[in-house]
Write a protein that holds these residues in place. Sequence first.
Motif, PDB file in Angstrom:
ATOM      1  N   SER A 197       0.809  -1.213   0.000  1.00 19.29           N
ATOM      2  CA  SER A 197       0.000   0.000   0.000  1.00 19.29           C
ATOM      3  C   SER A 197       0.847   1.270   0.000  1.00 19.29           C
ATOM      4  N   VAL A 198       2.053   1.210   0.555  1.00 14.96           N
ATOM      5  CA  VAL A 198       2.894   2.406   0.643  1.00 14.96           C
ATOM      6  C   VAL A 198       3.314   2.899  -0.747  1.00 14.96           C
ATOM      7  N   PRO A 199       3.908   2.043  -1.604  1.00 13.75           N
ATOM      8  CA  PRO A 199       4.241   2.545  -2.939  1.00 13.75           C
ATOM      9  C   PRO A 199       3.001   2.866  -3.779  1.00 13.75           C
ATOM     10  N   ALA A 200       1.909   2.117  -3.565  1.00 14.17           N
ATOM     11  CA  ALA A 200       0.677   2.397  -4.318  1.00 14.17           C
ATOM     12  C   ALA A 200       0.145   3.782  -3.975  1.00 14.17           C
ATOM     13  N   GLU A 201       0.173   4.127  -2.692  1.00 11.91           N
ATOM     14  CA  GLU A 201      -0.282   5.453  -2.276  1.00 11.91           C
ATOM     15  C   GLU A 201       0.644   6.532  -2.830  1.00 11.91           C
ATOM     16  N   LYS A 202       1.945   6.261  -2.822  1.00 13.71           N
ATOM     17  CA  LYS A 202       2.916   7.209  -3.377  1.00 13.71           C
ATOM     18  C   LYS A 202       2.645   7.446  -4.867  1.00 13.71           C
ATOM     19  N   LEU A 203       2.376   6.371  -5.600  1.00 14.89           N
ATOM     20  CA  LEU A 203       2.086   6.482  -7.028  1.00 14.89           C
ATOM     21  C   LEU A 203       0.815   7.298  -7.261  1.00 14.89           C
ATOM     22  N   LEU A 204      -0.246   6.987  -6.532  1.00 16.15           N
ATOM     23  CA  LEU A 204      -1.511   7.685  -6.742  1.00 16.15           C
ATOM     24  C   LEU A 204      -1.441   9.155  -6.336  1.00 16.15           C
ATOM     25  N   THR A 205      -0.867   9.427  -5.174  1.00 12.09           N
ATOM     26  CA  THR A 205      -0.805  10.823  -4.735  1.00 12.09           C
ATOM     27  C   THR A 205       0.146  11.643  -5.598  1.00 12.09           C
ATOM     28  N   GLY A 206       1.275  11.061  -5.961  1.00 12.86           N
ATOM     29  CA  GLY A 206       2.222  11.768  -6.820  1.00 12.86           C
ATOM     30  C   GLY A 206       1.654  12.071  -8.193  1.00 12.86           C
ATOM     31  N   THR A 207       0.987  11.090  -8.772  1.00 10.40           N
ATOM     32  CA  THR A 207       0.393  11.287 -10.096  1.00 10.40           C
ATOM     33  C   THR A 207      -0.750  12.290 -10.031  1.00 10.40           C
ATOM     34  N   SER A 208      -1.572  12.184  -9.002  1.00 11.16           N
ATOM     35  CA  SER A 208      -2.686  13.116  -8.837  1.00 11.16           C
ATOM     36  C   SER A 208      -2.188  14.551  -8.688  1.00 11.16           C
ATOM     37  N   THR A 209      -1.135  14.739  -7.920  1.00 10.89           N
ATOM     38  CA  THR A 209      -0.556  16.070  -7.738  1.00 10.89           C
ATOM     39  C   THR A 209       0.047  16.586  -9.035  1.00 10.89           C
ATOM     40  N   LYS A 210       0.804  15.723  -9.708  1.00 12.63           N
ATOM     41  CA  LYS A 210       1.460  16.124 -10.957  1.00 12.63           C
ATOM     42  C   LYS A 210       0.443  16.503 -12.034  1.00 12.63           C
ATOM     43  N   GLU A 211      -0.648  15.749 -12.116  1.00 13.25           N
ATOM     44  CA  GLU A 211      -1.663  15.998 -13.142  1.00 13.25           C
ATOM     45  C   GLU A 211      -2.729  17.003 -12.696  1.00 13.25           C
TER      46      GLU A 211
END
Length: 73
Positions: free
Chosen positions: A21-35
């Motif tokens: 869940s830790v890398p999955a959350e990092k991927l989702l939050t990072g992508t959401s912020t970037k986009e």
Amino acid sequence: MIVDIYSRYVVGRLLADRESSVPAEKLLTGTSTKERTDRNTLTIHADNGTSMASTPVAFPLADLGVTKSHSRP
């Protein structure tokens, strides 16, 4: 990998040595912020495989406000 279903553009990617869940959350939050998207408006279109249906993935997605869909757009 996160792909925009309309443009087919890869908007996020992350290489990890295991599902967690830790890398999955990092991927989702990072992508959401970037986009610049609101996390509460995201929908994940996924197969009904064991990893997407598992509790370690389902609960963090719900905590992030991400809706899951198993239908095609």
